[in-house]
Motif scaffolding. Structure first.
Motif, PDB file in Angstrom:
ATOM      1  N   GLU A 122       0.774  -1.135   0.115  1.00 15.57           N
ATOM      2  CA  GLU A 122      -0.030   0.046  -0.117  1.00 15.57           C
ATOM      3  C   GLU A 122       0.961   1.217   0.049  1.00 15.57           C
ATOM      4  O   GLU A 122       0.503   2.265  -0.650  1.00 15.57           O
ATOM      5  N   ILE A 123       1.960   1.124   0.933  1.00 19.10           N
ATOM      6  CA  ILE A 123       2.849   2.327   0.828  1.00 19.10           C
ATOM      7  C   ILE A 123       3.560   2.585  -0.486  1.00 19.10           C
ATOM      8  O   ILE A 123       3.662   3.765  -0.980  1.00 19.10           O
ATOM      9  N   LYS A 124       3.874   1.692  -1.053  1.00 18.82           N
ATOM     10  CA  LYS A 124       4.560   1.670  -2.332  1.00 18.82           C
ATOM     11  C   LYS A 124       3.712   2.163  -3.545  1.00 18.82           C
ATOM     12  O   LYS A 124       4.039   3.221  -3.991  1.00 18.82           O
ATOM     13  N   GLU A 125       2.427   1.713  -3.573  1.00 15.13           N
ATOM     14  CA  GLU A 125       1.654   2.171  -4.395  1.00 15.13           C
ATOM     15  C   GLU A 125       1.039   3.691  -4.297  1.00 15.13           C
ATOM     16  O   GLU A 125       1.068   4.384  -5.179  1.00 15.13           O
ATOM     17  N   LEU A 126       0.929   3.816  -2.925  1.00 12.60           N
ATOM     18  CA  LEU A 126       0.520   5.534  -2.855  1.00 12.60           C
ATOM     19  C   LEU A 126       1.808   6.342  -3.158  1.00 12.60           C
ATOM     20  O   LEU A 126       1.533   7.680  -3.259  1.00 12.60           O
ATOM     21  N   ASP A 127       2.939   5.862  -2.794  1.00  8.28           N
ATOM     22  CA  ASP A 127       4.213   6.489  -3.159  1.00  8.28           C
ATOM     23  C   ASP A 127       4.324   7.912  -2.552  1.00  8.28           C
ATOM     24  O   ASP A 127       4.350   8.996  -3.236  1.00  8.28           O
ATOM     25  N   ALA A 128       3.853   8.205  -1.189  1.00 10.66           N
ATOM     26  CA  ALA A 128       3.943   9.494  -0.600  1.00 10.66           C
ATOM     27  C   ALA A 128       5.473  10.013  -0.412  1.00 10.66           C
ATOM     28  O   ALA A 128       6.392   9.161  -0.287  1.00 10.66           O
ATOM     29  N   ASP A 129       5.577  11.344  -0.333  1.00 15.39           N
ATOM     30  CA  ASP A 129       6.845  11.751  -0.406  1.00 15.39           C
ATOM     31  C   ASP A 129       7.398  11.827   1.261  1.00 15.39           C
ATOM     32  O   ASP A 129       8.361  11.838   1.599  1.00 15.39           O
ATOM     33  N   VAL A 130       6.211  12.070   2.022  1.00  8.22           N
ATOM     34  CA  VAL A 130       6.610  11.917   3.619  1.00  8.22           C
ATOM     35  C   VAL A 130       5.395  10.954   4.069  1.00  8.22           C
ATOM     36  O   VAL A 130       4.279  10.885   3.763  1.00  8.22           O
ATOM     37  N   LEU A 131       5.815  10.053   5.006  1.00  5.24           N
ATOM     38  CA  LEU A 131       5.087   9.115   5.876  1.00  5.24           C
ATOM     39  C   LEU A 131       5.008   9.542   7.165  1.00  5.24           C
ATOM     40  O   LEU A 131       5.909   9.715   7.721  1.00  5.24           O
ATOM     41  N   SER A 149      14.773   1.065   1.364  1.00  2.00           N
ATOM     42  CA  SER A 149      15.110   0.502   0.112  1.00  2.00           C
ATOM     43  C   SER A 149      14.227   1.277  -0.928  1.00  2.00           C
ATOM     44  O   SER A 149      14.539   1.135  -2.009  1.00  2.00           O
ATOM     45  N   LEU A 150      13.085   1.893  -0.415  1.00  2.00           N
ATOM     46  CA  LEU A 150      12.196   2.642  -1.156  1.00  2.00           C
ATOM     47  C   LEU A 150      12.772   3.991  -1.441  1.00  2.00           C
ATOM     48  O   LEU A 150      11.939   5.197  -1.890  1.00  2.00           O
ATOM     49  N   GLY A 151      13.707   4.667  -0.700  1.00  2.00           N
ATOM     50  CA  GLY A 151      14.289   5.805  -0.801  1.00  2.00           C
ATOM     51  C   GLY A 151      13.920   6.957   0.306  1.00  2.00           C
ATOM     52  O   GLY A 151      14.073   8.017   0.284  1.00  2.00           O
ATOM     53  N   TYR A 152      13.254   6.127   1.454  1.00  2.00           N
ATOM     54  CA  TYR A 152      13.060   6.886   2.616  1.00  2.00           C
ATOM     55  C   TYR A 152      14.145   6.970   3.693  1.00  2.00           C
ATOM     56  O   TYR A 152      14.866   6.205   3.764  1.00  2.00           O
ATOM     57  N   LYS A 195      11.197  11.063   1.576  1.00  2.00           N
ATOM     58  CA  LYS A 195      12.113  10.841   0.494  1.00  2.00           C
ATOM     59  C   LYS A 195      13.127  11.647   0.570  1.00  2.00           C
ATOM     60  O   LYS A 195      13.119  12.961   0.607  1.00  2.00           O
ATOM     61  N   THR A 196      14.411  10.971   0.589  1.00  2.00           N
ATOM     62  CA  THR A 196      15.721  11.921   0.622  1.00  2.00           C
ATOM     63  C   THR A 196      15.898  12.546  -0.896  1.00  2.00           C
ATOM     64  O   THR A 196      16.497  13.716  -1.113  1.00  2.00           O
ATOM     65  N   SER A 197      15.117  12.189  -1.957  1.00  2.00           N
ATOM     66  CA  SER A 197      15.083  12.711  -3.044  1.00  2.00           C
ATOM     67  C   SER A 197      14.301  14.269  -3.188  1.00  2.00           C
ATOM     68  O   SER A 197      14.505  15.076  -3.944  1.00  2.00           O
ATOM     69  N   LYS A 198      13.418  14.476  -2.031  1.00  2.85           N
ATOM     70  CA  LYS A 198      12.816  15.565  -1.850  1.00  2.85           C
ATOM     71  C   LYS A 198      12.936  16.558  -0.828  1.00  2.85           C
ATOM     72  O   LYS A 198      12.813  17.643  -1.026  1.00  2.85           O
ATOM     73  N   PHE A 199      13.769  16.079   0.397  1.00  2.00           N
ATOM     74  CA  PHE A 199      13.900  16.549   1.396  1.00  2.00           C
ATOM     75  C   PHE A 199      15.028  16.314   2.304  1.00  2.00           C
ATOM     76  O   PHE A 199      15.736  15.252   1.870  1.00  2.00           O
ATOM     77  N   SER A 200      15.741  17.200   2.838  1.00  2.00           N
ATOM     78  CA  SER A 200      16.972  17.003   3.770  1.00  2.00           C
ATOM     79  C   SER A 200      16.368  17.241   5.151  1.00  2.00           C
ATOM     80  O   SER A 200      15.669  18.196   5.291  1.00  2.00           O
ATOM     81  N   LEU A 201      16.921  16.825   6.238  1.00  2.00           N
ATOM     82  CA  LEU A 201      16.718  16.918   7.567  1.00  2.00           C
ATOM     83  C   LEU A 201      17.346  17.871   8.164  1.00  2.00           C
ATOM     84  O   LEU A 201      18.560  17.789   8.067  1.00  2.00           O
ATOM     85  N   ILE A 202      16.767  18.987   8.692  1.00  2.00           N
ATOM     86  CA  ILE A 202      17.108  20.083   9.657  1.00  2.00           C
ATOM     87  C   ILE A 202      17.180  19.487  10.989  1.00  2.00           C
ATOM     88  O   ILE A 202      18.482  19.721  11.675  1.00  2.00           O
ATOM     89  N   SER A 203      16.188  18.939  11.631  1.00  2.00           N
ATOM     90  CA  SER A 203      16.163  18.591  13.006  1.00  2.00           C
ATOM     91  C   SER A 203      15.214  17.676  13.347  1.00  2.00           C
ATOM     92  O   SER A 203      14.255  17.841  12.628  1.00  2.00           O
TER      93      SER A 203
END
Length: 564
Positions: free
Chosen positions: A225-234, A254-257, A277-285
């Motif tokens: 379900e998570i794969k199919e919905l493919d959200a940028d933030v879970l 393995s899905l890029g999170y 998704k590390t392709s969309k965001f970087s962690l500040i804190s």
């Protein structure tokens, strides 16, 4: 194999029903039986065939508890024809619904609703279901999907978003000028049902087949379900720690999170996770919040929250940030005082994380299972930014019970001063130290009555506030029919308790009372994954079922970051 003598439907029947019974408790007869079965539509009334497995039906056999009361037995797809030595089972419908049938209590409740509706309402409901969520049969006919699934569609609020979504689905890498100048992303909130909590509350899942409740069956479904919905933030709730450590974290990575996790502080080994998704965001804190305080009797529960500050990638503004919060508030319907205090602690942490250099707040998204229904005082406080709780019964805060048993009135103030959080839901640690030092001096110098009156009135304030302008992604009712949306559905209830709140851009929604225009831009809601009604969910035997392996539905929304 051993059942080759039986037609395929009877073989399936044996797998799904008979093998779950204990040996000799299949039938209750007073004498040995020459058993036979006949299949309606395949054999004439006189035809029969013996069971392929020899069975000695002894006199002490009992009818299994599965069948329950005789009325329920009559209403089921079984028909006991001759309860004699040569008894037969008639199977009148070749396509038996062992999983898809609604429980009898649900049928009665829903039939009462259907009977009172007008023909126009019934027409509207059928039209709505055709547009918003397809039935099981429609799914099979139109989409060729698996039996026992319900289609949830996307609701778009921006035509351009729909165009962009289609382009994304087609795998297009081309970016328009508008796309380069904006930042769009999706957020999911999902209570995945901790296995420990499932087993501790097995009475909530009596409508489910046993095999559907095993983690080995559930986790692949949840991951799919998570794969199919493919959200940028879970934003996940009830994430069991051992499962997170051994399976969930590695699978999501393995899905890029990138995953951040906070386990509950007590003996319940589950918690909240935020994965992006590390392709969309970087962690500040990353900022975990523990609602348990050993020195405060009110806060003796082990719920937690998690607040992340994320920086979008590929955005024109270098210092842009988004605050994502996730929590799972206390369930107990009769402890609204604890719920409000836990919420205030989460809001105070957000208020300490979200401020920008210019003093404004960055855009905020708050996800979670709030164990409160739409329109309740707790819900209104989140959306309106203010709540006067004077005279409010403790059992009415969350609205979970229609006739709450907790009639005790909320105390004023709800939480003690030493918690260090003001009635405006911000930290007051420095201010508290100043007041304590000033209090010692005032006590020594015999302070004047004016200051004492001011301090006393502040302590007795019954008004809570927060300074976030928050909107709900979902409207909680279907506009065509007024039927409630549902985010969780099990044997006891079907209600909305899960939410995605967000700080709306000024042009995205009307100003809300109690909110201040103190945001650096905001978020524009582009679309959402439509929810379902209780009746829709019982067409697939509620939750969990063969496809949906939690007792909650995932919430999903698409946002656009808007700069001021």
């Amino acid at each position: 194999g051993r059942h080759s003598m039986l037609p395929r439907h009877v073989q399936r029947l044996g797998r799904d029903w008979i093998t779950h019974w204990n040996g000799s408790q299949i039938l209750a007869l007073n004498s040995p039986v020459s058993s036979c079965m006949r299949w309606a539509g395949h054999y004439p009334p006189w035809a029969s065939f013996p069971l392929p497995i020899p069975a000695d039906f002894s006199a002490n056999w009992r009818f299994p508890p599965f069948f329950g009361p005789w009325r329920q037995f009559q209403n089921s797809n079984w028909h006991l024809d001759n309860y004699t030595k040569s008894c037969c089972f008639h199977l009148p419908n070749p396509s038996m619904k062992s999983e898809g049938e609604e429980p009898l209590t649900k049928k009665r409740r829903l039939s009462g609703q259907d009977d009172t509706s007008t023909p126009e309402q019934q027409t509207d409901l059928s039209n709505q279901k055709e547009v918003s969520c397809l039935s099981v049969q429609q799914n099979e006919e139109k989409h060729g999907s698996k039996k026992g699934t319900i289609k949830r569609h996307w609701e778009y609020f921006c035509q351009q978003s729909k165009t962009m979504k289609i382009a994304k689905n087609r795998g297009s890498d081309q970016r328009s000028t508008e796309k380069e100048a904006t930042f769009d992303f999706t957020v999911m909130s999902y209570n995945i049902l901790s296995q420990n909590l499932l087993e501790d509350n097995s009475h909530l899942y009596r409508h489910c087949r046993q095999r559907l409740l095993f983690w080995t069956y559930r986790f692949p479904n949840i991951l799919q379900e998570i794969k199919e919905l493919d959200a940028d933030v879970l934003c996940l709730q009830e994430v069991q720690e051992d499962h997170y450590r051994t399976e969930i974290k590695s699978s999501l990575e393995s899905l890029g999170y990138h995953c951040e996790y906070k386990m509950r502080t007590g003996r319940k080994p589950d918690g909240c996770a935020i994965c992006f998704k590390t392709s969309k965001f970087s962690l500040i804190s990353s900022n975990p919040v523990e609602f348990f305080r050993r020195d405060i009797p009110l806060l003796d529960r082990d719920n937690v929250g998690l607040v992340l500050l994320l920086q979008p990638r590929f955005h024109c503004k270098a210092n842009a940030a988004i605050c994502i919060a996730n929590t799972h508030l206390l369930y107990n319907p009769r402890r609204g005082d604890i719920k409000l205090t836990q919420l205030a602690m989460l809001l105070a942490e957000i208020a300490s994380v979200a401020p920008q250099k210019d003093g404004s707040f960055c855009p905020i998204i708050i996800c979670g299972d709030f164990n409160s229904v739409p329109g309740s005082p707790l819900y209104r406080f989140i959306k309106e930014g203010k709540l006067n709780y004077e005279g409010l019964a403790i059992g009415k805060v969350s609205g979970q019970e229609q006739f709450p048993r907790g009639q005790r009135i909320l105390s004023i103030p709800i939480w003690p001063k030493k918690l260090g959080i003001s009635q405006n839901c911000v930290y007051e640690i420095k201010q508290q130290l100043k007041e304590e030092n000033a209090g010692e001096k005032l006590e020594a110098a015999k302070s004047d009555n004016t200051q004492e009156i001011v301090i006393a009135s502040e302590k007795l304030s019954s008004k809570l506030r927060h300074h976030f302008k928050l909107s709900s992604v979902y409207s909680h009712y279907f506009p065509e029919t007024g039927i409630p949306e549902v985010t969780t559905c099990h044997s006891r209830s079907a209600v909305t308790v899960d939410y995605i709140f967000y700080s709306a851009a000024n042009d995205d929604t009307a100003d809300q009372p109690g909110a201040e225009d103190s945001f650096c831009g905001g978020l524009k809601l582009l679309g959402r994954l439509a929810l379902l009604t209780e009746k829709d969910l019982w067409t697939v035997n509620g939750l969990p079922n063969e496809i949906n392996s939690s007792d909650h539905l995932p919430l999903l929304a698409e946002f656009r970051l808007v700069e001021r």
